[in-house]
Enzyme design. Structure first.
Site, PDB file in Angstrom:
ATOM      1  N   LYS A  69       1.089  -1.306   0.345  1.00  0.00           N
ATOM      2  CA  LYS A  69       0.077  -0.536  -0.195  1.00  0.00           C
ATOM      3  C   LYS A  69       1.005   0.789  -0.028  1.00  0.00           C
ATOM      4  O   LYS A  69       1.060   2.434  -0.639  1.00  0.00           O
ATOM      5  CB  LYS A  69      -0.714   0.190   1.325  1.00  0.00           C
ATOM      6  N   GLN A 110      -4.758  -1.082   9.559  1.00  0.00           N
ATOM      7  CA  GLN A 110      -5.111  -2.467   9.196  1.00  0.00           C
ATOM      8  C   GLN A 110      -5.824  -3.685   9.836  1.00  0.00           C
ATOM      9  O   GLN A 110      -5.701  -3.873  11.102  1.00  0.00           O
ATOM     10  CB  GLN A 110      -3.466  -3.210   8.186  1.00  0.00           C
ATOM     11  N   ASP A 127     -11.327   3.370   4.152  1.00  0.00           N
ATOM     12  CA  ASP A 127     -11.550   1.516   3.694  1.00  0.00           C
ATOM     13  C   ASP A 127     -13.095   1.617   3.763  1.00  0.00           C
ATOM     14  O   ASP A 127     -13.618   0.340   3.328  1.00  0.00           O
ATOM     15  CB  ASP A 127     -11.109   0.878   5.002  1.00  0.00           C
TER      16      ASP A 127
END
Ligand code: GUN
Length: 299
Positions: free
Chosen positions: A55, A99, A122
């Site tokens: 990422k 995460q 997200d």
């Protein structure tokens, strides 16, 4: 024997990243805005470490600033919440990703709800979940968004099609179902308690496999000509001791029946990161009141 068309997520995501990089370059030059993505990792899970590294690498390649926060496994919930509060207030940070999974002593939902909804790249905050469910404009979870882009590219309009989503997670299954409803599909969400799973899958023009069980969806469950999106990324050990990544669909069987199918790896996986970058650009543009022509009208 006919073979399904392979849906190339590597190629599609590379094109998407190029488009994002071009737009980032433009807003850096014209508006002096540098989109910033903060990625937070707690602990040392090897798979999560690989995702976080990728990422950050891709964000930098696109001209964004990447802020990496790697915290030890014994980090307290309070410490993590304080870090998020700082990122919420930092004007250089437009997107925040924590995460998952988090260690068990940290309440993941509490952490998700601490992220400012307009920086929640997200799309997991209840505000964004609600916007997607109610048909508003928020930030859309990356894996379902990437899967939808591949489907639209492959099939054009999805209107009137029957779709089955196998798996009901908050990360993939539920948001995917909402996106497909928005596309005018007739959607079934199947899961571990579904009575006749093969039968549900056999009726579908579109199959989304998101269960996390290697090869669970068999070729003879697939309706001939259906489009199959395999979200699973499972590491399996072969008899010779080597390991490899496989999806939730028994690929060798399904490829002989489906009309189009995503491989694993190289299907949905690269789309998730490309959509994360896209969400970060979207968040930066909204926070600075900049116009970003949406590359795709459905997202
Ligand atoms: N873990 C597995 N998939 C995801 C994702 O899309 N976002 C985050 N934050 N964690 C994940």
């Amino acid at each position: 024997m006919t073979q399904a068309k392979l849906i190339d997520g590597n190629a599609f995501s590379a094109t998407l990243r190029d488009q994002i990089a071009a737009r980032v370059h433009e807003i850096r030059e014209v508006n002096r805005v540098v989109p910033g993505l903060a990625v937070v990792l707690v602990g040392e899970d090897p798979a999560s470490q690989v995702y976080v590294r990728n990422k950050n690498k891709r964000a930098t390649e696109c001209g964004m600033t990447s802020f990496e926060h790697v915290l030890p496994i014994d980090t307290t919930e309070k410490h993590l919440l304080n870090l998020i509060e700082g990122l919420n207030d930092d004007p250089a940070v437009h997107g925040i990703l924590v995460q998952l999974p988090l260690p068990r002593h940290i309440d993941a939902q509490k952490v998700i709800e601490a992220i400012r909804p307009d920086k929640d790249v997200d799309g997991f905050h209840p505000w964004n979940v609600g916007k997607l469910a109610a048909g508003g404009i928020g930030l859309i979870p990356c894996t379902p968004l990437g899967s939808l882009m591949l489907l639209r590219d492959q099939l054009g309009s999805l209107s009137g099609m029957k779709a089955v989503v196998v798996g009901r997670s908050n990360i993939v299954g539920k948001p995917m179902a909402h996106l497909l409803i928005r596309e005018n599909c007739t959607v079934t969400v199947a899961h571990s308690q579904t009575r006749d799973l093969p039968g549900e899958v056999r009726g579908a023009d579109i199959v989304i496999a998101a269960v996390g069980k290697p090869g669970m969806i068999r070729g003879d469950w697939i309706k001939p000509g259906a489009a199959v999106i395999d979200v699973g990324i499972n590491r399996v050990t072969l008899p010779d001791g080597k390991s490899r990544l496989v999806g939730d669909v028994a690929f060798d069987e399904a490829v002989a029946v489906a009309g189009a199918i995503t491989p694993v790896p190289g299907g949905v996986g690269p789309m998730t990161i490309a959509c994360l970058l896209r969400n970060t650009l979207t968040a930066a543009a909204r926070l600075h009141c900049l116009d970003i022509p949406e590359a795709h009208p459905w997202a």
